[in-house]
Design a protein around this motif. Structure first.
Motif, PDB file in Angstrom:
ATOM      1  N   ASP A 110      19.358   5.202  -8.445  1.00  0.00           N
ATOM      2  CA  ASP A 110      18.958   3.811  -8.163  1.00  0.00           C
ATOM      3  C   ASP A 110      19.847   2.809  -8.905  1.00  0.00           C
ATOM      4  O   ASP A 110      19.352   1.915  -9.613  1.00  0.00           O
ATOM      5  N   LEU A 111      21.149   2.930  -8.750  1.00  0.00           N
ATOM      6  CA  LEU A 111      22.079   2.036  -9.420  1.00  0.00           C
ATOM      7  C   LEU A 111      22.129   0.691  -8.699  1.00  0.00           C
ATOM      8  O   LEU A 111      22.255   0.627  -7.472  1.00  0.00           O
ATOM      9  N   SER A 112      22.023  -0.385  -9.469  1.00  0.00           N
ATOM     10  CA  SER A 112      22.151  -1.752  -8.958  1.00  0.00           C
ATOM     11  C   SER A 112      23.097  -2.508  -9.889  1.00  0.00           C
ATOM     12  O   SER A 112      22.760  -2.754 -11.042  1.00  0.00           O
ATOM     13  N   ARG A 114      25.155  -5.887 -10.696  1.00  0.00           N
ATOM     14  CA  ARG A 114      25.175  -7.330 -10.434  1.00  0.00           C
ATOM     15  C   ARG A 114      26.353  -7.952 -11.185  1.00  0.00           C
ATOM     16  O   ARG A 114      26.515  -7.726 -12.381  1.00  0.00           O
ATOM     17  N   THR A 126      25.652  -8.459  -5.717  1.00  0.00           N
ATOM     18  CA  THR A 126      25.017  -7.198  -6.107  1.00  0.00           C
ATOM     19  C   THR A 126      25.478  -6.080  -5.193  1.00  0.00           C
ATOM     20  O   THR A 126      25.589  -6.266  -3.972  1.00  0.00           O
ATOM     21  N   LEU A 128      24.772  -1.759  -4.477  1.00  0.00           N
ATOM     22  CA  LEU A 128      23.774  -0.700  -4.693  1.00  0.00           C
ATOM     23  C   LEU A 128      24.392   0.666  -4.439  1.00  0.00           C
ATOM     24  O   LEU A 128      25.199   0.830  -3.525  1.00  0.00           O
ATOM     25  N   THR A 129      23.992   1.648  -5.258  1.00  0.00           N
ATOM     26  CA  THR A 129      24.394   3.037  -5.068  1.00  0.00           C
ATOM     27  C   THR A 129      23.179   3.921  -5.345  1.00  0.00           C
ATOM     28  O   THR A 129      22.588   3.811  -6.429  1.00  0.00           O
ATOM     29  N   TYR A 140      33.470  -0.506  -7.721  1.00  0.00           N
ATOM     30  CA  TYR A 140      32.988  -1.559  -6.834  1.00  0.00           C
ATOM     31  C   TYR A 140      34.017  -2.687  -6.813  1.00  0.00           C
ATOM     32  O   TYR A 140      34.592  -3.039  -7.851  1.00  0.00           O
ATOM     33  N   LEU A 158      24.388  -3.458 -15.046  1.00  0.00           N
ATOM     34  CA  LEU A 158      24.026  -2.249 -14.309  1.00  0.00           C
ATOM     35  C   LEU A 158      22.594  -1.860 -14.643  1.00  0.00           C
ATOM     36  O   LEU A 158      22.250  -1.667 -15.814  1.00  0.00           O
ATOM     37  N   ARG A 159      21.772  -1.747 -13.609  1.00  0.00           N
ATOM     38  CA  ARG A 159      20.408  -1.231 -13.748  1.00  0.00           C
ATOM     39  C   ARG A 159      20.340   0.140 -13.090  1.00  0.00           C
ATOM     40  O   ARG A 159      20.866   0.324 -11.984  1.00  0.00           O
ATOM     41  N   TYR A 160      19.671   1.086 -13.739  1.00  0.00           N
ATOM     42  CA  TYR A 160      19.646   2.457 -13.234  1.00  0.00           C
ATOM     43  C   TYR A 160      18.425   3.164 -13.804  1.00  0.00           C
ATOM     44  O   TYR A 160      17.794   2.703 -14.775  1.00  0.00           O
ATOM     45  N   THR A 165      19.296  -0.546 -18.496  1.00  0.00           N
ATOM     46  CA  THR A 165      20.378  -1.493 -18.211  1.00  0.00           C
ATOM     47  C   THR A 165      21.545  -1.298 -19.172  1.00  0.00           C
ATOM     48  O   THR A 165      21.368  -0.887 -20.323  1.00  0.00           O
TER      49      THR A 165
END
Length: 323
Positions: A110-112, A114, A126, A128-129, A140, A158-160, A165
């Motif tokens: 759930d990588l996001s 920004r 943003t 997403l992966t 990216y 990066l949120r995962y 973060t």
């Protein structure tokens, strides 16, 4: 690679490095025991000459010493986020590259990612992966448009893994937009047909798009054609057929989009009608400049009975000879 010849990691297709450039390549190695380890990094590449041909194949070796510790109670390795900026121009698109590396032995989910500016003057984007495998990386690319010259502080977040973060910061240098475009035209005869060659030169620091070239005089019109884009500090040419040799003075114009504005460059061109009857090469006279602040240039060249004649009158700061 260690002393036993075991290869621990490999990275390919890193890209091209110019003189003075550097690149960081994430690699990893796993050891069964703790202690001091001696590794050797092998780098292979090619030098290219000015014609694009391979001039030399190089193989560099460099020793690397690492200390491997016993695993702690927590073996989680947070991902690494790195921002790479390129030459940026105000009010023009530029690319910002962000690389996320997972050095842990478990996959990230759930990588996001920004990307925005620290002070908020740039619109956030943003990407997403779903999954990033263990000991792997992903890159990216974001297209950004700085609003003004100067320094822009970038932040990648990066949120995962359900809310964890990692942040990274970098500064992007932004130049003022410089619009400087010139257009030229020459006529030539080949295989019993006559054509006009347009050349558009972008002296500015940002690409120009949607280029439309045309020419007209009080007696005739030249054909209209177009170019999709011309990169900064480059020239593009396009050839169009005409019904007969242009016999008068025409004004050639190129309109284009640059940044958030529309630009226009004009040039006065005179075609020698005698070339079609005498068999000599045609003469081209270019007068004028892109903007009123630049001085004009007069260029005359041709062939007369095998004698090369070239005359140049320079009346200002800069001249460009169209061969």
């Amino acid at each position: 690679m260690d002393r036993s010849g075991t290869k621990h990691s490999e990275a390919n297709q890193i890209g091209v490095l110019g003189a003075g450039d550097t690149a960081e390549v994430p690699v990893s190695a796993r050891f069964d025991t703790a202690g001091d380890k001696r590794l050797t990094v092998h780098v292979r590449g090619r030098y290219y000459d000015s014609d694009g041909a391979t001039s030399e194949i190089v193989h560099l070796k460099h020793p690397v010493f690492v200390t491997v510790s016993e695993p702690s109670t927590s073996t989680t390795v947070p991902p690494r986020v790195q921002i790479e900026t390129h030459n940026a121009v105000a009010d023009a698109d530029t690319t910002v590259t962000v690389t996320v590396s997972n050095g842990d032995d478990a996959a990230l989910t759930d990588l996001s990612l920004r990307l925005d500016s620290v002070t908020g003057e740039m619109q956030a984007q943003t990407a997403l992966t779903p999954v990033l495998a263990a000991e792997n990386s992903t890159t990216y690319e974001f297209t950004v448009e700085p609003s003004e010259a100067g320094e822009t502080a970038l932040k990648a977040t990066l949120r995962y893994n359900d809310g964890e973060t990692v942040e990274a910061f970098d500064t992007m240098q932004v130049e003022p937009l410089r619009d400087d475009v010139s257009v030229y035209a020459t006529a030539f005869e080949e295989n019993d047909s006559v054509a006009v060659r347009y050349r558009v030169t972008n002296h500015g620091n940002a690409p120009i798009d949607n280029v439309v070239i045309s020419g007209a005089s009080n007696q005739s019109e030249l054909p209209t054609t177009s170019l999709q884009s011309v990169d900064a500090a480059t020239s593009e040419t396009v050839v169009v057929d005409v019904n007969s040799w242009p016999s008068d003075t025409a004004t050639v114009a190129a309109t284009y989009d640059v940044g958030e504005t529309t630009g226009r460059a004009t040039q006065s061109v005179q075609f020698d009608s005698a070339a079609t009857t005498t068999g000599t090469n045609g003469l081209t006279v270019a007068l004028g400049s892109v903007d009123p602040s630049n001085s004009s240039t007069f260029l005359l060249s041709g062939f007369f009975g095998g004698l090369v004649v070239t005359a140049l009158l320079f009346t200002g700061r800069r001249w460009v000879r169209d061969d």
